[in-house]
Scaffold this active site. Structure first.
Site, PDB file in Angstrom:
ATOM      1  N   VAL A   1       2.548 -15.782 -25.565  1.00 14.59           N
ATOM      2  CA  VAL A   1       3.937 -15.348 -25.618  1.00 14.59           C
ATOM      3  C   VAL A   1       4.784 -16.519 -25.127  1.00 14.59           C
ATOM      4  O   VAL A   1       4.284 -17.411 -24.445  1.00 14.59           O
ATOM      5  CB  VAL A   1       4.213 -14.077 -24.784  1.00 14.59           C
ATOM      6  CG1 VAL A   1       3.546 -12.861 -25.409  1.00 14.59           C
ATOM      7  CG2 VAL A   1       3.768 -14.245 -23.344  1.00 14.59           C
ATOM      8  N   SER A   2       6.060 -16.503 -25.470  1.00 15.11           N
ATOM      9  CA  SER A   2       6.909 -17.656 -25.177  1.00 15.11           C
ATOM     10  C   SER A   2       7.443 -17.710 -23.756  1.00 15.11           C
ATOM     11  O   SER A   2       7.668 -18.782 -23.222  1.00 15.11           O
ATOM     12  CB  SER A   2       8.096 -17.691 -26.140  1.00 15.11           C
ATOM     13  OG  SER A   2       7.622 -17.833 -27.455  1.00 15.11           O
ATOM     14  N   SER A   3       7.670 -16.568 -23.145  1.00  9.44           N
ATOM     15  CA  SER A   3       8.290 -16.595 -21.820  1.00  9.44           C
ATOM     16  C   SER A   3       7.580 -15.667 -20.842  1.00  9.44           C
ATOM     17  O   SER A   3       6.857 -14.760 -21.237  1.00  9.44           O
ATOM     18  CB  SER A   3       9.766 -16.205 -21.920  1.00  9.44           C
ATOM     19  OG  SER A   3       9.885 -14.853 -22.296  1.00  9.44           O
TER      20      SER A   3
END
Length: 179
Positions: free
Chosen positions: A9-11
């Site tokens: 996931v990105s964050s």
């Protein structure tokens, strides 16, 4: 032949739980996860660990291609590494299996769309910033260095290294503030 899962996931505010469940249901014996941007393979130690570890006959499993790479060049680099090691790629939510010609072609198409989506997002962001600047709302990041304090300390005869130590900043920041 090992199935190695990779979830990303990105964050830090996002959760990999759904991806992890899908990878375990797909029969992955090893699953690695990380929270990092997909726009580059840099600063993704778990992915690098998989790429170093993966062996002939192994399969890298992701839920979707965009979890693996968001640029066609990164995706192609990953694919070259997998091919050179005799490993393959499979996605649980997309009809991808790089053991077939159709699967390889589909991977490339999905990579192009992932990169296109990233570029569209960047364009929209830049348009929003431009509009905010015109409206006077966007002023950029607040300065993290007190330029007046640096000038004052310089006038008192203190050198750049001593100023940097006292203020807890880099020497180059001192020189930038003095310009």
């Amino acid at each position: 032949m090992t199935q190695i899962g990779y979830a990303r996931v990105s964050s830090s505010g996002q959760c990999t739980r759904v991806q992890l469940e899908a990878l375990e249901a797909a029969g992955c014996e090893i699953v690695r996860e990380e929270k990092a941007s997909g726009t580059s393979t840099q600063k993704r130690p778990e992915l690098q660990s998989i790429m170093d570890f993966i062996r002939q006959g192994d399969t890298l499993v992701v839920t979707r291609i965009d979890r693996l790479a968001r640029s066609i060049s990164d995706l192609q680099d990953i694919m070259k590494t997998l091919k050179s090691k005799g490993a393959s790629l499979r996605a649980t939510e997309q009809p991808i299996d790089t053991t077939s010609a159709a699967g390889k072609a589909f991977v490339d198409m999905l990579g192009v769309f992932a990169e296109f989506e990233t570029n569209l997002r960047k364009e929209r962001q830049m348009e929003g910033i431009a509009k905010a600047k015109v409206a006077g709302v966007y002023k950029g990041r607040k300065p993290s260095v007190d330029a007046d304090a640096i000038k004052r300390l310089t006038e008192e005869g203190m050198g750049a290294s001593d100023i940097a130590k006292r203020m807890g900043i880099g020497r180059s920041s001192v020189y930038r503030a003095l310009r």
